[in-house]
Design a protein around this motif. Structure first.
Motif, PDB file in Angstrom:
ATOM      1  N   LYS A   8     -50.670 -50.901 -76.566  1.00  0.00           N
ATOM      2  CA  LYS A   8     -51.134 -50.003 -77.626  1.00  0.00           C
ATOM      3  C   LYS A   8     -52.124 -48.981 -77.088  1.00  0.00           C
ATOM      4  O   LYS A   8     -52.072 -47.797 -77.423  1.00  0.00           O
ATOM      5  CB  LYS A   8     -51.768 -50.819 -78.750  1.00  0.00           C
ATOM      6  CG  LYS A   8     -50.767 -51.598 -79.597  1.00  0.00           C
ATOM      7  CD  LYS A   8     -51.468 -52.306 -80.742  1.00  0.00           C
ATOM      8  CE  LYS A   8     -50.463 -53.022 -81.633  1.00  0.00           C
ATOM      9  NZ  LYS A   8     -51.127 -53.733 -82.758  1.00  0.00           N
ATOM     10  N   ASN A  64     -35.431 -53.539 -86.030  1.00  0.00           N
ATOM     11  CA  ASN A  64     -36.116 -52.315 -86.448  1.00  0.00           C
ATOM     12  C   ASN A  64     -35.257 -51.515 -87.422  1.00  0.00           C
ATOM     13  O   ASN A  64     -35.773 -50.931 -88.379  1.00  0.00           O
ATOM     14  CB  ASN A  64     -36.465 -51.447 -85.241  1.00  0.00           C
ATOM     15  CG  ASN A  64     -37.324 -50.259 -85.630  1.00  0.00           C
ATOM     16  OD1 ASN A  64     -38.485 -50.389 -85.969  1.00  0.00           O
ATOM     17  ND2 ASN A  64     -36.726 -49.073 -85.585  1.00  0.00           N
ATOM     18  N   THR A 127     -40.909 -47.242 -87.549  1.00  0.00           N
ATOM     19  CA  THR A 127     -41.507 -48.104 -88.567  1.00  0.00           C
ATOM     20  C   THR A 127     -42.969 -48.406 -88.252  1.00  0.00           C
ATOM     21  O   THR A 127     -43.611 -49.188 -88.948  1.00  0.00           O
ATOM     22  CB  THR A 127     -40.716 -49.423 -88.692  1.00  0.00           C
ATOM     23  OG1 THR A 127     -40.655 -50.074 -87.413  1.00  0.00           O
ATOM     24  CG2 THR A 127     -39.292 -49.152 -89.177  1.00  0.00           C
ATOM     25  N   ASN A 128     -43.480 -47.819 -87.166  1.00  0.00           N
ATOM     26  CA  ASN A 128     -44.914 -47.865 -86.884  1.00  0.00           C
ATOM     27  C   ASN A 128     -45.284 -46.587 -86.140  1.00  0.00           C
ATOM     28  O   ASN A 128     -44.402 -45.841 -85.690  1.00  0.00           O
ATOM     29  CB  ASN A 128     -45.309 -49.119 -86.080  1.00  0.00           C
ATOM     30  CG  ASN A 128     -44.648 -49.174 -84.717  1.00  0.00           C
ATOM     31  OD1 ASN A 128     -44.807 -48.271 -83.894  1.00  0.00           O
ATOM     32  ND2 ASN A 128     -43.883 -50.243 -84.456  1.00  0.00           N
ATOM     33  N   GLN A 131     -43.840 -45.706 -82.587  1.00  0.00           N
ATOM     34  CA  GLN A 131     -42.407 -45.393 -82.500  1.00  0.00           C
ATOM     35  C   GLN A 131     -42.111 -43.930 -82.800  1.00  0.00           C
ATOM     36  O   GLN A 131     -40.991 -43.465 -82.571  1.00  0.00           O
ATOM     37  CB  GLN A 131     -41.619 -46.304 -83.437  1.00  0.00           C
ATOM     38  CG  GLN A 131     -41.586 -47.756 -82.987  1.00  0.00           C
ATOM     39  CD  GLN A 131     -40.821 -48.647 -83.942  1.00  0.00           C
ATOM     40  OE1 GLN A 131     -40.477 -48.258 -85.057  1.00  0.00           O
ATOM     41  NE2 GLN A 131     -40.524 -49.861 -83.499  1.00  0.00           N
TER      42      GLN A 131
END
Length: 265
Positions: A8, A64, A127-128, A131
């Motif tokens: 991250k 996903n 979806t985050n 991405q």
């Protein structure tokens, strides 16, 4: 947990670098006749490649895709038993037409696309936040050919029903230089000044592809550009209408390039 955290943090740093390059590109385009892509494309792709390898493919991930569908980001699949709504039996001319006014859907042999993140399919099934770095080119409305029209209603997936031998559509997550991208040369954050660069790339790519007959094949090239000009570039001009003038000028330049490089009828 440490591995996830480090991924991250690295992704955040890469995103910061992309934002800086985007800003430099906008400033460069404002003061130069050359595209920002001409100057920063190597650095840009290095960072994009790094980010893509960390985050991973998203449209090839069933979990996903299921999340994206539940979030309403994708169409509901059309039942397999449902036939294509148009008659495709006479969609291709018996003889190759020599005038665009006589071209049928099945006569289109090659598709290509120029544009910004909407053409590149940036974050279509994100979806985050990380991405968003992934370019889902196979799902792009104008040039994506992943799956079929019952799964993803894109222009190439419709044209494939009329001509199964269609060439040029993207078929998965990729950067513009990857094989899966095919004739999708759109670049994330592109502006009108990038049109000549992308046009050169597309024409050269078509000429080097042995499947393409530059003189005989009918080609459908979509051009969608200008959103970043209106949202970002406009702020750099004393007179906002200057952005419109330059947008028109760059479109004129690339149409001239196409006319000199691709058979027009």
């Amino acid at each position: 947990m440490n591995f996830i955290s480090s991924r991250k943090e690295l992704s955040k740093e890469l995103m910061k670098c992309l934002i800086i390059l985007h800003y430099l590109g906008l400033c460069h385009a404002n003061i130069s006749r050359f595209s920002a892509l001409d100057e920063f494309i190597v650095q840009y792709r290095t960072i994009r490649n790094g980010a893509s390898s960390i985050v991973g493919s998203t449209s090839d991930d069933p979990a996903n895709m299921l999340r994206a569908r539940k979030l309403g980001m994708l169409q509901e699949p059309v039942p397999i038993s449902t036939p294509f709504p148009c008659n495709t039996s006479q969609s291709r001319s018996a003889e190759r037409p020599n005038n665009v006014h006589h071209v049928r859907p099945g006569d289109i042999d090659v598709v290509g696309a120029i544009g910004d993140s909407l053409t590149a399919g940036t974050g279509v099934v994100a979806t985050n936040v990380l991405q968003i770095l992934i370019e889902n080119r196979g799902l792009s409305w104008s040039i994506g050919g992943q799956g079929n029209w019952k799964e993803f209603f894109t222009l190439p997936n419709v044209l494939k029903e009329f001509n199964p031998a269609l060439i040029g559509y993207a078929w998965g997550d990729a950067l513009s230089t990857d094989k899966k991208s095919q004739f999708n040369v759109g670049e994330n954050s592109a502006v009108s000044s990038d049109l000549p660069y992308m046009t050169r790339v597309l024409i050269n790519r078509m000429k080097l592809d042995q499947r393409v007959d530059m003189e005989k094949h009918w080609k459908l090239v979509t051009i969608m550009i200008g959103a970043n000009d209106m949202c970002s570039m406009m702020c750099n001009y004393k007179e906002p209408r200057e952005a419109l003038r330059l947008h028109r000028e760059y479109l004129t330049i690339i149409f001239s390039k196409y006319k000199n490089s691709i058979e027009f009828k």
